[in-house]
Scaffold this motif. Structure first.
Motif, PDB file in Angstrom:
ATOM      1  N   GLN A  30       0.821  -1.201   0.000  1.00  0.00           N
ATOM      2  CA  GLN A  30       0.000   0.000   0.000  1.00  0.00           C
ATOM      3  C   GLN A  30       0.859   1.256   0.000  1.00  0.00           C
ATOM      4  O   GLN A  30       1.842   1.356   0.712  1.00  0.00           O
ATOM      5  N   GLN A  31       0.434   2.178  -0.833  1.00  0.00           N
ATOM      6  CA  GLN A  31       1.115   3.459  -0.920  1.00  0.00           C
ATOM      7  C   GLN A  31       0.416   4.440   0.009  1.00  0.00           C
ATOM      8  O   GLN A  31      -0.663   4.175   0.519  1.00  0.00           O
ATOM      9  N   PHE A  36      -2.893   9.578  -3.339  1.00  0.00           N
ATOM     10  CA  PHE A  36      -3.740   8.978  -4.367  1.00  0.00           C
ATOM     11  C   PHE A  36      -4.397   9.997  -5.299  1.00  0.00           C
ATOM     12  O   PHE A  36      -4.367   9.804  -6.523  1.00  0.00           O
ATOM     13  N   TRP A  77      -2.519   0.603  -6.429  1.00  0.00           N
ATOM     14  CA  TRP A  77      -3.092   1.355  -5.322  1.00  0.00           C
ATOM     15  C   TRP A  77      -4.034   0.528  -4.460  1.00  0.00           C
ATOM     16  O   TRP A  77      -4.398   0.949  -3.367  1.00  0.00           O
TER      17      TRP A  77
END
Length: 135
Positions: A30-31, A36, A77
């Motif tokens: 996960q970023q 986002f 994402w």
């Protein structure tokens, strides 16, 4: 799985949903969710000119490769798979990424089953809101 460029937008939307869900178990680490909106905006800004050119020329082949890029973006994402639930606060960005190809296909085939009168305006509204969130 293959994507037929002659199928209607309803089939394209169903294929997209299946492809996104199939990719979900392998979502990348996960970023940072706060990044986002900017990433979604960059992705769409990179895709939109090519999509508009494909629409102008009636080139349905663009949509096959673009769908693969969209699935890759979603996978990175973790959206659509709920792998990154923190993205729920950015529904305008996930909707814009998910809908941009359907909007383009509807410009080529306006009578497609997913081509509602509010699809394009909803996409534009979501894109503006996503860009605002990216600031």
């Amino acid at each position: 799985m293959t994507f037929s460029t002659s199928s209607g937008t309803g089939a394209a939307r169903r294929w997209l949903a299946v492809a996104l869900l199939a990719a979900a178990p392998w979502a990348a680490a996960q970023q940072d969710p706060s990044r986002f909106p900017a990433a979604a905006t960059r992705f769409l800004d990179g895709e939109m000119p090519a999509m508009e050119a494909a629409v102008r020329s009636g080139d349905r082949t663009y949509f096959h490769d673009a769908m693969a890029r969209m699935v890759e973006f979603a996978d990175a994402w973790g959206f659509k798979s709920r792998a990154n639930p923190e993205l729920a606060r950015f529904p305008m960005c996930t909707a814009a990424v998910q809908d941009f190809l359907v909007v383009g296909l509807c410009k080529i085939t306006p009578n497609g089953e997913d081509c509602t009168p509010t699809l394009a305006t909803g996409f534009e509204r979501d894109l503006r809101a996503c860009r605002e969130a990216a600031r």
